[in-house]
Structures are given as structure tokens and as C-alpha cells.
Design an enzyme around this catalytic site. Structure first.
Site, PDB file in Angstrom:
ATOM      1  N   GLY A  27      57.288 -46.470   5.110  1.00 27.23           N
ATOM      2  CA  GLY A  27      58.052 -47.663   5.481  1.00 27.23           C
ATOM      3  C   GLY A  27      57.282 -48.564   6.426  1.00 27.23           C
ATOM      4  CG  PHE A  85      66.797 -57.480  13.700  1.00 28.64           C
ATOM      5  CD1 PHE A  85      65.594 -57.502  13.021  1.00 28.64           C
ATOM      6  CD2 PHE A  85      67.463 -58.677  13.905  1.00 28.64           C
ATOM      7  CE1 PHE A  85      65.055 -58.694  12.567  1.00 28.64           C
ATOM      8  CE2 PHE A  85      66.933 -59.869  13.451  1.00 28.64           C
ATOM      9  CZ  PHE A  85      65.721 -59.879  12.785  1.00 28.64           C
ATOM     10  CB  THR A 118      63.271 -55.679   4.380  1.00 27.72           C
ATOM     11  OG1 THR A 118      64.244 -54.942   3.631  1.00 27.72           O
ATOM     12  CG2 THR A 118      63.668 -55.660   5.838  1.00 27.72           C
ATOM     13  CB  ILE A 142      51.347 -52.099   1.137  1.00 23.28           C
ATOM     14  CG1 ILE A 142      50.846 -51.589   2.501  1.00 23.28           C
ATOM     15  CG2 ILE A 142      52.293 -53.285   1.327  1.00 23.28           C
ATOM     16  CD1 ILE A 142      51.903 -50.972   3.398  1.00 23.28           C
ATOM     17  CD  GLU A 202      62.917 -49.091  11.964  1.00 21.30           C
ATOM     18  OE1 GLU A 202      63.720 -48.872  12.868  1.00 21.30           O
ATOM     19  OE2 GLU A 202      62.821 -48.378  10.949  1.00 21.30           O
TER      20      GLU A 202
END
Lengths: 336, 759
Positions: free
Chosen positions: B717, B254, B482, B644, B720
Site C-alpha cells: 500500500g 484520511f 485514492t 506500484i 500513508e
């Protein structure tokens, strides 16, 4: 997290276990010999250096893990019955739902699979200062002072506190057992004795390191629950920040008998707010022979928090505890 | 194999389970602290029990004599540890710049003052406990009030200097916000407080250090093996060729594991001095003290608008606490200049110094706390205007990035808002507080927008085609949980047109070609061009082999008369294709490889486009005032993050971020105790985070517009952005249900007790 070295024994029977523990000058904080049941409190505190016994006596192989219905209608619960077994036992689900609910709202499934009945009776406070050896704490090291009174005390007690200690009792199971008027059966060097639940835990006063009436060599063998009261309804309501896996900010165990809109019998205990599982006869008296109405519940709730001494961060528990009790009573009094 | 945009990929864009899933669920995945070596020793740090002062004496006599103890290190005997030339461009980033034990000053609670090394973990722990440290204690400053109001006079030119604040900066400025605010029909002036938060990945930080006489191999819980190598080589004073950092699997980070912390250098220094491998795993309490946190942040937002809801000014001022020695700046205003159309704007920041460990990036640094404030302010403004918050945002949608005056590479916030509103059923919302009910509970509905930067880091990758028909792709990035292993397999398989199962992905080793940090949600976008180029070059090499090798069926052809198609070599004119493995076998070669590189654009001084992802969250809470019980019931999130690559892994990222947002909004706060300065709730029972029972019903919708300015697949990305904006959406839902306006997080039972008992 580390542990100092200790001796580990597995006694063949209760007598050997009792004799081993009786060598300790105390059965309270600082005991040099400790019984090991589920270990969910003891091992945790040993890793934190809060407990440092020289000898650990494993009682898991003693025959104390049975639940049985006695001829007099009581339910006998062995000391090493796991919390998950107790919560899911058919007799408990049928006759004492408050106990099942309280246990299942505590800890996590994994912890409940290990934790035991006797261990939960002796569960230690979650006060941060008690668990951190860098901090002063009268309960852990008598005479060092209470850092919680001017520190982080949001979770701590508002009832039964003293200037030496404001730690609360974190157990959910104990709150239900207090309302059920359980009896704790102990075998010690001098024989057996039965301790009413209300007399088991001590107020901190000037000796917060003394938490229960357990003496050196005392082995809790079982707990008995009185026969269920016909027509009663019992439940446990627990309030906390998140939905699971957190100690209570306030909780209520209620066992209520309502007939024709009137409360004929009430047993009430509260958790999260007291230095011990908190039950007072005055609250029950305020409910008994009264109409099952909001006004009655309000009055009982006021009584439940009477004498509360909030600290810098936990005054909100007064209002929260009241709402908790009122809502629990309302739910318990609802016709099925 | 030209690098033209691939607009209709076959493998990229398809949901795929993790290629490393079986390793993880069977326990075969080797995390850093799983590594053991013969003779390995264990190290346990001694942590300061004051937050401000000096070490007067360290008495190690007892500890040194204890069983199994090999050494007790402290300032006097740790040896030389060097400072680092900190640079993002050179990937030499570290937040706590002071090497451990450099001086005898204590600047935060828990700072390491000594290190016990012994044969077993228990012996090292017992020895650490036996080290007696005497301090001269001074009062620590962990004051929560940061004084954001002092930023009001800061200007680009001719402004005032705020007292008791450091590094005041104007981050962005346009127009003249003061007069616009003064004469506006509707204004809002609100200050928002975010507590310090601790990352708390379940995997503790750990370093296993191996010294071979000339160089180090460190098995380290890092999100950036290349950066860790560069930093720790400098700190230990060895050439970077003599430092190898390995991070094969990470139990998440994180952001807390982006840059090295002091324990890494301690483990390495001990291993070198003792000439034996040393394992150092920090404990949960140290996780709250020594390895970063999101700082305490105070933000003031001033908005003005016309009666119709057109923004006329926006001022965003923020101060974050930082440590005594390091200037960690939480760039809360990162998204502010481009989010909405507003002619007059100023974003200002400063730091406040406290006796705390050095803060660091936490998932969505800057934008997550920043958008909590600015999106909350937008929701409050909407209420003042009696305007629907979705409509307010639509009414202020910009044509270009008004901060940089650049066109957006791809912006679909409008569609995020309208799609989200439609799928959520937003039209059924009645705006009055407490006006919506369901099953005896009060409902609250709220929403917010979000944004996150979309850039690339530099990357070099190697692709090898092997004679057994498999291919390997390698680069010194890492998978922090991830899905990077899976995404790289997909990208390589896409380029080579062979099955994903035939691709071996090799990551997490600084000896591999330099790859990006796993941070900024940029790893995927960064690796794509390099991997595409590397795979292209490997295929070219293969064609060369096919044309020349004596045993090849194409021997004697010209390489440019051959083509690589679906994993096979074939003549351009047509005819039978031959699998590349067969070609290599016939050529008696194990494999051919190609290397590809791409430059980053993160530090590009003259970008052509403003590149960002966008999104919108819609939230439903349930509220039971009788028991002060507030729960988050459902969250629908629409994300515009380019194409994606793997919708399964992608959804998982957004869902995880939303759950983290539940914790951020309702539970999480690191509490520094006045007096001791200790982060007092430094354990997982007292630092409350969301658990499974708190997870709402989650819906994630990806718009899937490729952003082809960024890379061949148009992938941005997604790690986040899901956490950005969610807190403002939840707090607006809370307000809608309860009437309580949260300007500080977390929203607690204490706050909600004050809400009207009956809505």
C-alpha cells in the site's frame, strides 16, 4: 450554519436604497437593514447568526461599479467595483501598485471576484469569539465581555485595543488605502460628505460595536485616491504563516519618495496589528527628511509599535511588525 | 488459471488516469450528501457548549412550534440505541462507543445533546438554535502536558505504575537499555510534542438515511461500508441483513471516516421514527468536535550510540490523550522495533484522559507521529556525532526485524537512502547551520526515513463476464479518492487480458461480497488475490459454457481442452480464438460469474515475515530571517512499496501525503481552549493547512521491487507512508537553515523569530 428569514429588495436608485437603510436604528452591529454588495462578509456572518438583518438591500445594480480618472488627477473608484477589477486596473497598477499588491495578497481569486471596494472598507474582524455566538463578545453583543483577552488571541490586535475589545481589522485593501490617504464618499439622508480615510474607522474604546462613522442611511458611493506623487515608490509586504489565503499577522503599506539618498515623503500604514488600519504621522515624520538607511528604518519601526499592548499569545507581533516595516522600507527605497 | 505470481504484468504497473475521472469532473459522481428522496427531511444537531458537566434541562417548546419542524430528539425520546460489540476481526469497529444521547453527561465540547428535524435545512437549523439547554458546568480538563516522563519506570516485569496515566504497556522490549545508555559514548534524551490535528477532508461527514419499514439504506460518508453496516445494525437493533450502507464516492476521509460516528445513528433513528428519509450533514465546527482527530501526543526518545554511530540503546515512550470514555491508543511505536538494528530497546505507552472527543486514526496512525519523534532523534544524534544523517541510518541497517526476529519479506531502505541522496544532490550539503545560500536566501537540507506496515485484509470479490464483451468486478470496498476503481479495473483487465475500458467496477455497497476497509494502506493488496481468484473462476465457468452450450463453436469439447486467452476462448491445441462475448451470445446467456476470496493476514498470530514498506524523504527549505519567512522549496521522496499498480495514482498519493506533511510540520494544530475546553480554531481560516502556494517542487521515485509474499503482483500500500517521516525531514532542514531545533509541532513564526536574525 443557517439564516433566519429576511426581506430582499433591489432598489431602482440610490435614494430608495438610502431610505431603506435609514429605517435601521443603526448602521453598525445589529443593524436591521443591510446593504448587500459582494456579500463575502455579510452572507458569511448571516450564516453564522452574527448578523441577522430583517431586510437586505441589494446595491449591485446601482451604477457604482466604475473606475475613472478625474480631471484633478484623482482616481475615482465606485463602491461596487470588484476587488479583482480594482487590483488589475491599469491606472492602479501604474500609479498605486501598493493597492494592487495589497488586494491581490488578500483572500482568494474567487473571493476577490465577488468582494467590493465599499464592502472591503467595512470588512469585519476575524476574531473567533466575534464569529461564534456561543461565546461572549462585546463587539457582537455589547456588555457580554471579551473572551479573546484571556483566550485565543494570537491573530488579534496589539495597537489601539481597549479592555473591552482587542479585535483587529483584517483588511489588506484598507492598509493600502490608509497609506494612499484615500477619501471615502458617502451619500446619506442629509446629503453627501467626504470622509478622510484616517477618520473612517473608530477605536473600540467602550463601544467596540461601533466600528466606523457610518450612520443609518449612509451609502458609500465611491472612494477617491489623491493624484499619485511623482517619483514615489509604493509596495505592500504581508507576513503570515502560509504562502497564501491567510490574514496578515503583520503587513506594511509604504509609499516612499526618495531623492539623493534622503526620504522626502513617507506614508506608512500597517495591517494585522491594529484594531483598525494603523497609520501614524509620527512614524512618517521619523522617516521624512532622513537618510534612507537601516538606522532610519529601525527608528521608524520602533515608533510604529510604540504603545503596543500584547496579549497572552501575540507578543511576537511586535518584533514581526518591526521586521515587516523595515523590510518593506528597504525594498521601497531600493533604486529601481 | 493457477494463482502463480505474475512477475511481468502488462496492465498492472502502467500509469493510467482515473477511470472515474470523467464522472467527477462533470459532477455526475454521486457523493453521499448528493442523494435526495421525495419527502426527505433535514436534521441539524444541537451541540453542547460546555466540555464537562451535566444537562440539567432541555427546553424544546419553542423549537417544536417553529415552521416545518417535525421533531426535536434528545435523551428522552430518541428511542433505544444499543452499544456495539467492538471487534476488529468481525469488522465492527467504532471509536466513540457511547451511543448518542445515552446519558445526560457532557464529556466534550460540541457533544450532541439534541437533534432538530424539519422540512428544510434552514428550518432545522433555526429550530436547533431555538433549543434551550441548561447545563451544570464543571471545569474541563484539556491540559496539554501529558506527563510522558512518568513512563520511565514501566517494565514488562516488576516495573512501576505511572500516576495519572492509564493503560501503561510495554509494547516491545529487548536487551537492557538502561545500562547500555549509561555507559554509551553519546546519548540523546529528547521529548517531542505533537498537537491534536483534525482531518478536515473537504467533504463534510454526512448520512442520508432511508427507512423502508423493516430495514435501512444509509448513504454514508464511510471508508468502510461493511464495518458501517455491522456497527449501525447493532446500534439500531436490526439484523445486519436489514442494514445496507452505500458509499460510492468519498471527498476523502484520511481515517476520520473509517468508523461510524454518532451522527450516523441519529440520522437513522430519526428516519425510522418519522418514517421518512433524513439527511444529516455535519458542519465544519462539528468536524473539529465529534468525528475524531489525531490526539495530542507527547513522546520521549532516548538513544545511545558508540562514537562510530552504532546504536546501543533505544527507548521510545509515548502518551496520547484520549476521551473520557474511550481508550484510543495511538501506536507510535509501531515502526520503532524494526526500523534500525539496536540490541537494547523498550517501547512503552500510556493514555491520558481529557475532556475531548474520541480520537481516531489519521493517515498513518502511530507511525506518522512515532517516526516524527524517532527520526528527529536520529537526526539530533547524527548532529551530536557530527555524522551525516544518511550514514547514521546506513550504519544501523538491520539484517532481520529485531523486534519479531522474523526476516523481512522485502526491505530496500538502504537503496531508498542511497538513491534519494544521489538524486537530491545530498553530497553537496555542508553541515554547518546556515552555511548554504541561494538567491539571497539561506537553504536548509534535511532528511528522514519512513516505514509503514504491509498487510492484507480479507476480501471476497465477484467477476462477471458479459455477452457484450464487458466484464464487471464487484466487492464491498470503496474508493475514498485514492484510485481504487482504477486499480481494480487494472487488476481485472490484467487477469482477463482485455482492455481496461471493458471493465465495470462496482464498489461502495455493503450488499456486495464483503471487501476491505479503505484503511491501513491495505485495500489494494487485499483485493488482488480475491479478484484474481474471482476472474479465474469466471473464466472457468465460461470454458464450461463454451464446451457445453449448444450454439458454442466449441460445443462437445472438454472444458479442460479449452483455454481462456486474451479475452478469448480457444482450443489448447491452437486454432481460432472466439471472444467470450460471442460465446455467451451463442449460448443465449447474459453472463457468467465467479467469486473469489482471500483471507487477511493483518491479525495473523504467527506471520512468516515482517512485511513493511520503506522510504526516505529529502527536503530543502528556504529561509529569510529578515521577514521570518520559511518555505519548503523541494522534497524528493523514494518509496519501496512493492510493485506500484498505477504509478500515476501512486505518485499522487505520495505527493498528497508530502503536502499534508508540510501542513503537519508548519501549520496544523487543533487548539483546545482552557476554560471552555472548546477546539477553538474550528474553522478553515483559523486551522491553517497547506494551500497550493505552499506546495514545494515534488519528486517521487518508486523502487518497484514486487513483494510477492503479499499477493500475486507484489503490491503493497502507498496511501500513508508518504506522510511518515516527512516532519522529521522538514524539521531537520529547518534546523540546518535556522539553528532552531523543533521538538514540538507545528514550527511557527513565533519559534523562528527566536532564531538568529542573521545566519
Amino acid at each position: 450554519m443557517r439564516m433566519k428569514s429576511f426581506a430582499f429588495i433591489r432598489p431602482p436608485d440610490s435614494a430608495v436604497a438610502i431610505a431603506a437603510q435609514a429605517e435601521s436604528p443603526t448602521a453598525q452591529q445589529g443593524a436591521s437593514v443591510r446593504f448587500l454588495a459582494g456579500g463575502t462578509t455579510l452572507v458569511d456572518l448571516m450564516k453564522l447568526n452574527v448578523e441577522g438583518p430583517d431586510k437586505v438591500v441589494d446595491i449591485n445594480r446601482l451604477p457604482l461599479d466604475q473606475i475613472e480618472s478625474l480631471p484633478d488627477g484623482c482616481l475615482k473608484i465606485g463602491a461596487t467595483v470588484r476587488n479583482s477589477a480594482l487590483a488589475n486596473h491599469p491606472a492602479v497598477l501604474r500609479d498605486y501598485p501598493v493597492l494592487s499588491q495589497a488586494i491581490l495578497q488578500g483572500a482568494s481569486a474567487q473571493l476577490r471576484n465577488r468582494a467590493t471596494t465599499a464592502g472591503n472598507l467595512l470588512q469585519r474582524t476575524r476574531c473567533i469569539y466575534f464569529r461564534d455566538t456561543a461565546m461572549p463578545c462585546n463587539k457582537r453583543e455589547p456588555g457580554t465581555g471579551c473572551a479573546a483577552i484571556h483566550g485565543h488571541n494570537r491573530n488579534l490586535a496589539i495597537l489601539g485595543t481597549s479592555e473591552h475589545c482587542i479585535a483587529n481589522n483584517p483588511s489588506d485593501m484598507c492598509v493600502a488605502m490608509a497609506a494612499l490617504e484615500a477619501v471615502i464618499h458617502v451619500t446619506g439622508p442629509k446629503g453627501v460628505r467626504a470622509i478622510p480615510f484616517a477618520e473612517f474607522h473608530l477605536l473600540p474604546g467602550e463601544t467596540p460595536h461601533q466600528e466606523t462613522v457610518i450612520q443609518p442611511g449612509d451609502l458609500i458611493t465611491h472612494v477617491t485616491l489623491p493624484p499619485p506623487v511623482p517619483g514615489n515608490k509604493s509596495l505592500y509586504l504581508k507576513l503570515r504563516d502560509r504562502a497564501s489565503y491567510e490574514f496578515a499577522l503583520a503587513s506594511a503599506a509604504v509609499v516612499l519618495t526618495v531623492a539623493g539618498g534622503r526620504i522626502t515623503r513617507a506614508r506608512v500604514a500597517m495591517g494585522g496589528i491594529g484594531v483598525k488600519p494603523w497609520r501614524t504621522r509620527e512614524v512618517e515624520a521619523a522617516l521624512e527628511e532622513q537618510p534612507a538607511t537601516e538606522t532610519t528604518y529601525q527608528r521608524a519601526a520602533e515608533m510604529a509599535v510604540q504603545g503596543a499592548r500584547p496579549q497572552s499569545e501575540n507578543a511576537f507581533k511586535i518584533e514581526l511588525a518591526k521586521r515587516c516595516l523595515i523590510h518593506a522600507l528597504k525594498l521601497a527605497a531600493q533604486p529601481a | 488459471m493457477a494463482a502463480e505470481p505474475l512477475t511481468s504484468p502488462k496492465i498492472v504497473g502502467k500509469a493510467r488516469p482515473r477511470v472515474d475521472g470523467p464522472l467527477k469532473v462533470t459532477g455526475r459522481a454521486m457523493y453521499s450528501s448528493d442523494h435526495h428522496f421525495p419527502g426527505m427531511l433535514y436534521a441539524v444537531p444541537v451541540s453542547a457548549t460546555i466540555a464537562n458537566g451535566k444537562i440539567e434541562k432541555i427546553d424544546t417548546a419553542t423549537a417544536e412550534k417553529m415552521p416545518g419542524v417535525r421533531a426535536i430528539y434528545h435523551q428522552g425520546n430518541i428511542g433505544k440505541l444499543f452499544r456495539v460489540s467492538v471487534s476488529f476481526g468481525d469488522l465492527s469497529m467504532i471509536d466513540e462507543t457511547r451511543p448518542p444521547f445515552e446519558d445526560d453527561v457532557i464529556r466534550y465540547y460540541g457533544q450532541y445533546v439534541a437533534l432538530a428535524v424539519a422540512d428544510t435545512f434552514e428550518q432545522a437549523g433555526a429550530a436547533a438554535d431555538a433549543v434551550k439547554v441548561t447545563y451544570r458546568r464543571e471545569e474541563p480538563n484539556v491540559e496539554r502536558e501529558l506527563g510522558v516522563e512518568r513512563l520511565a519506570g514501566v517494565r514488562k516485569k516488576g516495573g512501576s505504575k505511572p500516576e495519572h496515566l492509564e493503560s501503561p504497556k510495554v509494547q516491545s522490549e529487548r536487551g537492557d537499555p538502561e545500562p547500555a545508555f549509561e555507559k554509551a559514548a553519546v546519548t540523546l534524551d529528547a521529548t517531542y510534542l505533537l498537537p491534536a490535528e483534525t482531518h478536515n477532508p473537504i467533504e463534510l461527514h454526512a448520512t442520508v438515511a432511508v427507512w423502508d419499514g423493516t430495514g435501512f439504506t444509509l448513504y454514508d460518508t464511510t471508508q468502510a461500508v461493511v464495518n458501517a453496516r455491522n456497527v449501525l445494525a447493532q446500534m439500531l437493533g436490526v439484523p445486519k441483513e436489514n442494514m445496507r450502507v452505500i458509499s460510492k464516492f468519498l471527498g476523502s476521509g484520511f481515517g476520520g471516516k473509517l468508523w461510524p460516528w454518532t451522527h450516523c445513528a441519529l440520522a437513522a433513528a430519526a428516519a425510522r421514527q418519522l418514517n421518512l428519509p433524513v439527511k444529516l450533514v455535519i458542519n465544519r465546527r462539528s468536524m473539529f468536535q465529534c468525528v475524531g482527530h489525531r490526539p495530542l501526543i507527547q513522546q520521549r526518545v532516548r538513544l545511545s550510540a558508540t562514537q562510530e554511530g552504532k546504536l546501543t540503546s533505544l527507548r521510545h515512550e509515548y502518551v496520547n490523550h484520549t476521551s473520557m470514555l474511550d481508550d484510543y491508543e495511538e501506536s507510535c511505536g509501531e515502526g520503532t522495533p524494526h526500523m534500525y538494528s539496536v540490541p537494547n530497546l523498550r517501547v512503552t505507552s500510556a493514555l491520558a484522559r481529557r475532556n475531548v472527543g474520541t480520537p481516531t486514526s489519521m493517515r498513518g496512525p502511530g507511525a506518522v507521529p512515532g517516526l516524527y519523534a524517532t527520526e528527529s532523534a536520529m537526526n539530533e544524534l547524527a548532529d551530536l556525532l557530527k555524522m551525516d544523517p544518511v550514514q547514521l541510518r546506513l550504519a544501523n541497517e538491520p539484517e532481520i526485524d529485531e523486534g519479531t526476529k522474523l526476516p523481512f519479506s522485502s526491505r530496500h531502505l538502504r537503496e531508498c537512502l542511497t538513491t534519494g541522496a544521489e538524486k537530491f544532490g545530498w553530497a553537496r550539503r555542508t553541515p554547518a547551520v546556515g552555511s548554504m545560500k541561494q538567491d539571497g536566501l539561506t537553504l536548509g537540507w534535511g532528511m528522514a526515513s519512513c516505514t509503514w506496515i504491509a498487510k492484507r485484509f480479507g476480501c471476497t470479490a465477484r467477476v462477471e463476464l458479459r455477452d457484450d464483451g464487458t466484464a464487471a468486478v464487484s466487492t464491498a470496498t470503496q474508493d475514498i479518492g485514492t484510485g481504487t476503481y482504477t486499480v481494480l479495473a487494472q487488476i481485472t483487465a490484467e487477469k482477463l487480458q482485455i482492455p481496461v475500458e471493458k471493465i465495470e467496477v462496482i464498489l461502495g455497497d455493503s450488499n456486495l461480497p464483503e471487501g476491505p476497509v479503505s484503511g491501513g494502506s491495505m485495500a489494494t493488496a487485499s483485493v488482488i488475490p480475491a479478484v484474481m481468484a474471482a476472474a479465474g473462476k469466471a473464466a472457468e465457468s465460461l470454458l464450461g459454457v463454451a464446451a457445453k452450450a449448444p450454439g458454442s463453436p466449441f460445443a462437445g469439447s472438454k472444458p479442460d481442452g479449452l483455454a481462456f486467452q486474451d479475452g478469448k476462448v480457444q482450443a489448447k491445441g491452437g486454432g481460432e480464438g472466439v471472444p467470450f462475448g460471442e460465446i455467451l451470445k451463442k449460448a443465449k446467456m447474459r453472463g457468467v460469474s465467479g467469486q473469489g476470496s482471500s483471507d487477511g493476514n493483518f491479525l495473523d498470530p504467527k506471520p512468516q515475515f515482517s512485511s513493511h514498506s520503506f522510504g526516505a524523504h529529502f527536503v530543502e527549505v528556504t529561509w529569510q530571517p529578515e521577514t521570518v519567512r520559511l518555505r519548503i522549496n523541494r522534497v524528493l521522496t523514494v518509496i519501496d512499496a512493492g510493485r506500484i499498480v498505477n504509478p500515476l495514482a501512486g505518485r499522487n498519493q505520495i505527493e498528497g501525503a508530502v503536502v499534508m506533511g508540510v501542513g503537519m510540520t508548519l501549520f496544523e494544530q487543533t487548539q483546545y481552549e482552557h476554560g471552555t475546553g472548546a477546539p477553538i480554531n474550528s474553522n478553515l481560516a483559523d486551522y491553517i493547512m497547506a494551500v497550493n502556494a505552499d506546495v514545494p517542487k515534488l519528486d517521487v521515485i518508486f523502487l518497484d521491487y514486487p513483494d510477492l509474499h503479499l499477493n500475486e503482483f507484489g503490491a503493497r500500500g502507498i496511501g500513508e507512508i508518504g506522510l511518515a517521516g516527512i516532519s522529521a525531514a522538514i524539521t531537520s532542514a529547518i534546523h540546518h537553515a535556522t539553528g532552531f531545533r523543533a521538538r514540538k509541532l507545528p514550527v511557527t513564526i513565533e519559534d523562528l523569530l527566536g532564531a538568529p536574525a542573521q545566519a
